[in-house]
Design a protein around this motif. Structure first.
Motif, PDB file in Angstrom:
ATOM      1  N   GLU A   9      67.568 -43.075   2.221  1.00  0.00           N
ATOM      2  CA  GLU A   9      67.186 -44.232   2.021  1.00  0.00           C
ATOM      3  C   GLU A   9      65.526 -44.430   2.130  1.00  0.00           C
ATOM      4  OE1 GLU A   9      68.131 -48.692   2.936  1.00  0.00           O
ATOM      5  OE2 GLU A   9      69.566 -47.177   3.777  1.00  0.00           O
ATOM      6  N   ILE A  10      65.040 -43.806   3.129  1.00  0.00           N
ATOM      7  CA  ILE A  10      63.544 -43.847   3.412  1.00  0.00           C
ATOM      8  C   ILE A  10      62.774 -42.874   2.387  1.00  0.00           C
ATOM      9  CG2 ILE A  10      62.553 -42.020   5.066  1.00  0.00           C
ATOM     10  CD1 ILE A  10      62.151 -44.130   7.132  1.00  0.00           C
ATOM     11  N   ASN A  11      63.444 -42.077   1.972  1.00  0.00           N
ATOM     12  CA  ASN A  11      63.014 -41.128   0.824  1.00  0.00           C
ATOM     13  C   ASN A  11      62.642 -42.048  -0.325  1.00  0.00           C
ATOM     14  OD1 ASN A  11      62.527 -38.843   2.752  1.00  0.00           O
ATOM     15  ND2 ASN A  11      64.591 -37.814   1.655  1.00  0.00           N
ATOM     16  N   LEU A  12      63.778 -42.619  -0.750  1.00  0.00           N
ATOM     17  CA  LEU A  12      63.394 -43.495  -1.726  1.00  0.00           C
ATOM     18  C   LEU A  12      62.431 -44.442  -1.476  1.00  0.00           C
ATOM     19  CD1 LEU A  12      67.175 -44.142  -2.672  1.00  0.00           C
ATOM     20  CD2 LEU A  12      65.545 -42.634  -3.899  1.00  0.00           C
ATOM     21  N   VAL A  13      62.287 -45.157  -0.640  1.00  0.00           N
ATOM     22  CA  VAL A  13      61.131 -45.959  -0.246  1.00  0.00           C
ATOM     23  C   VAL A  13      59.791 -45.488  -0.328  1.00  0.00           C
ATOM     24  CG1 VAL A  13      60.090 -47.646   1.474  1.00  0.00           C
ATOM     25  CG2 VAL A  13      62.792 -47.770   1.285  1.00  0.00           C
ATOM     26  N   ASP A  14      59.620 -44.160   0.351  1.00  0.00           N
ATOM     27  CA  ASP A  14      58.456 -43.522   0.261  1.00  0.00           C
ATOM     28  C   ASP A  14      58.174 -42.937  -1.084  1.00  0.00           C
ATOM     29  OD1 ASP A  14      58.343 -43.407   3.100  1.00  0.00           O
ATOM     30  OD2 ASP A  14      59.049 -41.217   3.075  1.00  0.00           O
ATOM     31  N   GLU A  15      59.094 -42.820  -2.084  1.00  0.00           N
ATOM     32  CA  GLU A  15      58.537 -42.701  -3.659  1.00  0.00           C
ATOM     33  C   GLU A  15      57.892 -44.035  -4.138  1.00  0.00           C
ATOM     34  OE1 GLU A  15      61.586 -40.891  -5.895  1.00  0.00           O
ATOM     35  OE2 GLU A  15      62.285 -39.632  -4.453  1.00  0.00           O
ATOM     36  N   GLU A  16      58.512 -44.931  -3.976  1.00  0.00           N
ATOM     37  CA  GLU A  16      58.184 -46.330  -4.353  1.00  0.00           C
ATOM     38  C   GLU A  16      56.593 -46.606  -3.492  1.00  0.00           C
ATOM     39  OE1 GLU A  16      59.329 -48.441  -6.772  1.00  0.00           O
ATOM     40  OE2 GLU A  16      60.913 -46.626  -6.660  1.00  0.00           O
ATOM     41  N   ILE A  17      56.363 -46.304  -2.534  1.00  0.00           N
ATOM     42  CA  ILE A  17      55.143 -46.486  -1.981  1.00  0.00           C
ATOM     43  C   ILE A  17      54.127 -45.444  -2.321  1.00  0.00           C
ATOM     44  CG2 ILE A  17      53.933 -45.902   0.364  1.00  0.00           C
ATOM     45  CD1 ILE A  17      56.254 -46.865   2.050  1.00  0.00           C
ATOM     46  N   LEU A  18      54.471 -44.406  -2.794  1.00  0.00           N
ATOM     47  CA  LEU A  18      53.644 -43.310  -3.358  1.00  0.00           C
ATOM     48  C   LEU A  18      53.039 -43.828  -4.776  1.00  0.00           C
ATOM     49  CD1 LEU A  18      51.999 -40.962  -3.053  1.00  0.00           C
ATOM     50  CD2 LEU A  18      53.777 -39.655  -4.122  1.00  0.00           C
ATOM     51  N   LYS A  19      54.074 -44.435  -5.649  1.00  0.00           N
ATOM     52  CA  LYS A  19      54.016 -44.754  -6.768  1.00  0.00           C
ATOM     53  C   LYS A  19      52.838 -46.009  -6.920  1.00  0.00           C
ATOM     54  CE  LYS A  19      58.337 -43.794  -9.139  1.00  0.00           C
ATOM     55  NZ  LYS A  19      59.619 -44.239  -9.349  1.00  0.00           N
ATOM     56  N   CYS A  20      53.156 -46.765  -5.956  1.00  0.00           N
ATOM     57  CA  CYS A  20      52.144 -48.050  -5.680  1.00  0.00           C
ATOM     58  C   CYS A  20      50.933 -47.763  -5.346  1.00  0.00           C
ATOM     59  CB  CYS A  20      52.884 -49.238  -4.818  1.00  0.00           C
ATOM     60  SG  CYS A  20      54.261 -50.031  -5.436  1.00  0.00           S
ATOM     61  N   PHE A  21      50.791 -46.702  -4.245  1.00  0.00           N
ATOM     62  CA  PHE A  21      49.214 -46.287  -3.893  1.00  0.00           C
ATOM     63  C   PHE A  21      48.826 -45.698  -5.224  1.00  0.00           C
ATOM     64  CE2 PHE A  21      47.173 -42.495  -2.254  1.00  0.00           C
ATOM     65  CZ  PHE A  21      46.209 -43.367  -1.485  1.00  0.00           C
ATOM     66  N   ILE A  22      49.368 -44.921  -5.887  1.00  0.00           N
ATOM     67  CA  ILE A  22      48.559 -44.238  -7.053  1.00  0.00           C
ATOM     68  C   ILE A  22      48.075 -45.325  -8.199  1.00  0.00           C
ATOM     69  CG2 ILE A  22      49.100 -42.655  -9.176  1.00  0.00           C
ATOM     70  CD1 ILE A  22      50.740 -40.823  -7.172  1.00  0.00           C
ATOM     71  N   ARG A  24      47.353 -48.627  -7.174  1.00  0.00           N
ATOM     72  CA  ARG A  24      46.488 -49.172  -6.547  1.00  0.00           C
ATOM     73  C   ARG A  24      45.289 -48.256  -6.586  1.00  0.00           C
ATOM     74  NH1 ARG A  24      43.545 -51.008  -2.369  1.00  0.00           N
ATOM     75  NH2 ARG A  24      44.048 -53.216  -1.570  1.00  0.00           N
ATOM     76  N   MET A  25      45.088 -47.002  -6.350  1.00  0.00           N
ATOM     77  CA  MET A  25      43.927 -46.202  -6.499  1.00  0.00           C
ATOM     78  C   MET A  25      43.336 -46.285  -7.966  1.00  0.00           C
ATOM     79  SD  MET A  25      43.052 -45.188  -3.418  1.00  0.00           S
ATOM     80  CE  MET A  25      42.373 -43.649  -3.223  1.00  0.00           C
ATOM     81  N   ASP A  26      44.355 -46.342  -8.798  1.00  0.00           N
ATOM     82  CA  ASP A  26      43.911 -46.276 -10.375  1.00  0.00           C
ATOM     83  C   ASP A  26      43.116 -47.573 -10.780  1.00  0.00           C
ATOM     84  OD1 ASP A  26      45.018 -43.751 -10.923  1.00  0.00           O
ATOM     85  OD2 ASP A  26      46.758 -44.487 -11.946  1.00  0.00           O
ATOM     86  N   ILE A  27      43.561 -48.737 -10.066  1.00  0.00           N
ATOM     87  CA  ILE A  27      42.868 -49.904 -10.310  1.00  0.00           C
ATOM     88  C   ILE A  27      41.762 -50.067  -9.838  1.00  0.00           C
ATOM     89  CG2 ILE A  27      43.097 -52.434 -10.077  1.00  0.00           C
ATOM     90  CD1 ILE A  27      46.534 -51.959 -10.179  1.00  0.00           C
ATOM     91  N   SER A  28      41.739 -49.467  -8.583  1.00  0.00           N
ATOM     92  CA  SER A  28      40.388 -49.443  -7.592  1.00  0.00           C
ATOM     93  C   SER A  28      39.383 -48.534  -8.440  1.00  0.00           C
ATOM     94  CB  SER A  28      40.684 -48.968  -6.169  1.00  0.00           C
ATOM     95  OG  SER A  28      39.535 -48.760  -5.741  1.00  0.00           O
ATOM     96  N   ALA A  32      35.706 -50.115  -9.485  1.00  0.00           N
ATOM     97  CA  ALA A  32      34.553 -49.343  -9.155  1.00  0.00           C
ATOM     98  C   ALA A  32      33.510 -49.334 -10.742  1.00  0.00           C
ATOM     99  CB  ALA A  32      34.802 -48.023  -8.656  1.00  0.00           C
ATOM    100  N   LEU A  33      34.125 -48.665 -11.666  1.00  0.00           N
ATOM    101  CA  LEU A  33      33.413 -48.587 -12.798  1.00  0.00           C
ATOM    102  C   LEU A  33      32.973 -49.831 -13.271  1.00  0.00           C
ATOM    103  CD1 LEU A  33      35.694 -45.793 -14.337  1.00  0.00           C
ATOM    104  CD2 LEU A  33      33.600 -45.378 -13.483  1.00  0.00           C
TER     105      LEU A  33
END
Ligand SMILES: C=C(O[C@@H]1C=C(C(=O)O)C=C[C@H]1O)C(=O)O
Length: 87
Positions: A9-22, A24-28, A32-33
């Motif tokens: 279950e935590i692995n699935l949550v981590d996958e979601e967190i990673l997707k959201c992190f990527i 967020r960074m793409d938007i950031s 910046a540009l």
């Protein structure tokens, strides 16, 4: 629920967190540009405080940890923004 199930279950949550992190960074990066194009300061402390207040007020017993998490997220976002603009 046993340990293995909980870890799955935590692995699935981590996958979601990673997707959201990527995401967020793409938007950031886009922000910046845009800021460079319009000659706007990269760091916006008022905006950061707004985010931290919202995060804290929405996360109840985890508020102190959410605050730490979002401070780190914003630090990483600003580090990447500086890299993007070659600072
Ligand atoms: C992304 C921005 O740039 C910086 C990074 C922020 C963030 O990662 O949330 C917030 C404010 C700024 O200091 C922004 O201005 O929105």
């Amino acid at each position: 629920m046993n340990l293995e199930e909980l870890r799955r279950e935590i692995n699935l949550v981590d996958e979601e967190i990673l997707k959201c992190f990527i995401k967020r960074m793409d938007i950031s990066e886009k922000i910046a540009l845009g800021k460079i194009e319009n000659n706007i300061e990269l760091v916006n402390k008022t905006r950061e405080e707004e985010i931290l207040n919202k995060v804290e007020s929405e996360s109840k017993k985890y508020s102190k940890y959410s605050r730490k998490l979002f401070i780190t997220l914003m630090d990483l976002s600003k580090e990447f923004q500086r890299e993007v603009i070659g600072d």
